[in-house]
Scaffold this motif. Structure first.
Motif, PDB file in Angstrom:
ATOM      1  N   UNK A 124       0.842  -1.199   0.000  1.00 50.14           N
ATOM      2  CA  UNK A 124       0.000   0.000   0.000  1.00 50.14           C
ATOM      3  C   UNK A 124       0.881   1.255   0.000  1.00 50.14           C
ATOM      4  N   UNK A 125       2.004   1.230   0.724  1.00 52.50           N
ATOM      5  CA  UNK A 125       2.874   2.404   0.744  1.00 52.50           C
ATOM      6  C   UNK A 125       3.569   2.636  -0.594  1.00 52.50           C
ATOM      7  N   UNK A 126       3.690   1.599  -1.407  1.00 56.52           N
ATOM      8  CA  UNK A 126       4.261   1.771  -2.753  1.00 56.52           C
ATOM      9  C   UNK A 126       3.432   2.768  -3.550  1.00 56.52           C
ATOM     10  N   UNK A 127       2.143   2.821  -3.277  1.00 53.87           N
ATOM     11  CA  UNK A 127       1.258   3.729  -4.008  1.00 53.87           C
ATOM     12  C   UNK A 127       1.590   5.194  -3.745  1.00 53.87           C
ATOM     13  N   UNK A 128       2.232   5.497  -2.631  1.00 53.84           N
ATOM     14  CA  UNK A 128       2.463   6.877  -2.234  1.00 53.84           C
ATOM     15  C   UNK A 128       3.919   7.330  -2.341  1.00 53.84           C
ATOM     16  N   UNK A 129       4.820   6.434  -2.670  1.00 57.61           N
ATOM     17  CA  UNK A 129       6.240   6.770  -2.720  1.00 57.61           C
ATOM     18  C   UNK A 129       6.748   6.837  -4.158  1.00 57.61           C
ATOM     19  N   UNK A 130       7.782   7.644  -4.407  1.00 56.09           N
ATOM     20  CA  UNK A 130       8.378   7.665  -5.749  1.00 56.09           C
ATOM     21  C   UNK A 130       9.149   6.370  -5.999  1.00 56.09           C
ATOM     22  N   UNK A 131       9.133   5.931  -7.243  1.00 57.62           N
ATOM     23  CA  UNK A 131       9.778   4.668  -7.594  1.00 57.62           C
ATOM     24  C   UNK A 131      11.099   4.896  -8.324  1.00 57.62           C
ATOM     25  N   UNK A 132      11.113   5.869  -9.257  1.00 57.23           N
ATOM     26  CA  UNK A 132      12.306   6.102 -10.073  1.00 57.23           C
ATOM     27  C   UNK A 132      12.304   7.548 -10.531  1.00 57.23           C
ATOM     28  N   UNK A 133      13.490   8.122 -10.696  1.00 59.91           N
ATOM     29  CA  UNK A 133      13.581   9.446 -11.303  1.00 59.91           C
ATOM     30  C   UNK A 133      14.903   9.597 -12.038  1.00 59.91           C
ATOM     31  N   UNK A 134      14.900  10.529 -12.960  1.00 60.36           N
ATOM     32  CA  UNK A 134      16.105  10.841 -13.727  1.00 60.36           C
ATOM     33  C   UNK A 134      16.122  12.346 -13.944  1.00 60.36           C
ATOM     34  N   UNK A 135      17.255  12.968 -13.675  1.00 64.98           N
ATOM     35  CA  UNK A 135      17.383  14.409 -13.756  1.00 64.98           C
ATOM     36  C   UNK A 135      18.538  14.758 -14.684  1.00 64.98           C
ATOM     37  N   UNK A 136      18.264  15.619 -15.650  1.00 65.99           N
ATOM     38  CA  UNK A 136      19.294  16.131 -16.552  1.00 65.99           C
ATOM     39  C   UNK A 136      19.475  17.609 -16.224  1.00 65.99           C
ATOM     40  N   UNK A 137      20.557  17.947 -15.539  1.00 64.23           N
ATOM     41  CA  UNK A 137      20.777  19.323 -15.092  1.00 64.23           C
ATOM     42  C   UNK A 137      21.093  20.265 -16.246  1.00 64.23           C
ATOM     43  N   UNK A 138      21.753  19.746 -17.276  1.00 63.48           N
ATOM     44  CA  UNK A 138      22.110  20.602 -18.402  1.00 63.48           C
ATOM     45  C   UNK A 138      20.880  21.083 -19.161  1.00 63.48           C
ATOM     46  N   UNK A 139      19.952  20.191 -19.421  1.00 62.37           N
ATOM     47  CA  UNK A 139      18.750  20.538 -20.183  1.00 62.37           C
ATOM     48  C   UNK A 139      17.599  20.977 -19.278  1.00 62.37           C
ATOM     49  N   UNK A 140      17.791  20.927 -17.966  1.00 62.90           N
ATOM     50  CA  UNK A 140      16.741  21.284 -17.007  1.00 62.90           C
ATOM     51  C   UNK A 140      15.480  20.441 -17.230  1.00 62.90           C
ATOM     52  N   UNK A 141      15.660  19.121 -17.350  1.00 59.50           N
ATOM     53  CA  UNK A 141      14.548  18.195 -17.562  1.00 59.50           C
ATOM     54  C   UNK A 141      14.587  17.103 -16.502  1.00 59.50           C
ATOM     55  N   UNK A 142      13.413  16.564 -16.229  1.00 63.85           N
ATOM     56  CA  UNK A 142      13.296  15.533 -15.199  1.00 63.85           C
ATOM     57  C   UNK A 142      12.193  14.548 -15.577  1.00 63.85           C
ATOM     58  N   UNK A 143      12.436  13.270 -15.303  1.00 62.25           N
ATOM     59  CA  UNK A 143      11.429  12.226 -15.458  1.00 62.25           C
ATOM     60  C   UNK A 143      11.236  11.582 -14.093  1.00 62.25           C
ATOM     61  N   UNK A 144       9.986  11.515 -13.650  1.00 60.02           N
ATOM     62  CA  UNK A 144       9.652  10.938 -12.348  1.00 60.02           C
ATOM     63  C   UNK A 144       8.616   9.841 -12.540  1.00 60.02           C
ATOM     64  N   UNK A 145       8.836   8.709 -11.889  1.00 61.21           N
ATOM     65  CA  UNK A 145       7.915   7.571 -11.970  1.00 61.21           C
ATOM     66  C   UNK A 145       7.380   7.270 -10.585  1.00 61.21           C
ATOM     67  N   UNK A 146       6.055   7.175 -10.484  1.00 58.98           N
ATOM     68  CA  UNK A 146       5.432   6.658  -9.271  1.00 58.98           C
ATOM     69  C   UNK A 146       4.433   5.581  -9.689  1.00 58.98           C
ATOM     70  N   UNK A 147       3.620   5.109  -8.798  1.00 59.81           N
ATOM     71  CA  UNK A 147       2.743   3.980  -9.095  1.00 59.81           C
ATOM     72  C   UNK A 147       1.611   4.344 -10.055  1.00 59.81           C
ATOM     73  N   UNK A 148       1.335   5.616 -10.232  1.00 62.90           N
ATOM     74  CA  UNK A 148       0.212   6.032 -11.065  1.00 62.90           C
ATOM     75  C   UNK A 148       0.621   6.702 -12.367  1.00 62.90           C
ATOM     76  N   UNK A 149       1.739   7.434 -12.375  1.00 68.01           N
ATOM     77  CA  UNK A 149       2.142   8.193 -13.555  1.00 68.01           C
ATOM     78  C   UNK A 149       3.654   8.251 -13.695  1.00 68.01           C
TER      79      UNK A 149
END
Length: 162
Positions: A18-43
């Protein structure tokens, strides 16, 4: 016999899934391009940051399979707690739950590789706590199955003595 150790392990499995639903699972940050990808259980959200630091969502992918598998695993663990009179059924439910949690881990890895392709391939993504606690839930589920099997052997040996 809800006070058995395997019931505690199964409750921990349900709580963790149940706590997996509320916590972040994965992320990736590119500081040069100022972009970020974030993965959680819903999106999985691909966002870009402007000069002021405000995020702009560039793309969003629904990852409802992760949340559906997590809820299903939690439900099976809770149902399995109350099947203490049918230990063989409890073992089968534990094996099914291991498969479902393995599928949940597989889906998180699948979506993380999809997210990895969205940004610069030279930067590395990071698995967050949500990914690792699924593995902890798998460990607790295998411990519960071990103690259920131990109880079943004890009952069978007592039947043999009679």
């Amino acid at each position: 016999m809800i006070q058995r150790i395997q019931s505690i392990f199964l409750f921990l499995v349900a709580a963790i899934m149940v706590t997996v639903l509320f916590l972040p699972i994965w992320n990736k940050l590119d500081l040069d391009a100022q972009e970020k990808v974030t993965l959680n259980a819903f999106k999985m959200v691909y966002s870009s940051y402007d000069e002021a630091g405000e995020p702009t969502v560039m793309a969003s992918v629904d990852t409802f399979w992760i949340s559906a598998l997590a809820v299903l695993a939690a439900g099976i663990a809770l149902f399995s707690i109350f099947q203490y009179k049918a230990r063989l059924r409890q073992m089968k439910l534990g094996a099914l739950n291991s498969l479902i949690m393995g599928g949940c881990l597989g889906m998180t890895y699948y979506y993380s590789t999809k997210g990895d392709q969205m940004l610069n391939p030279n930067t590395v993504g990071n698995f967050e706590i949500g990914f690792y606690i699924i593995a902890a839930a798998l460990l607790f589920n295998s411990l519960a199955n071990r103690f259920i099997r131990k109880d079943e052997k004890l009952v069978r040996s007592a039947d043999r003595i009679r």
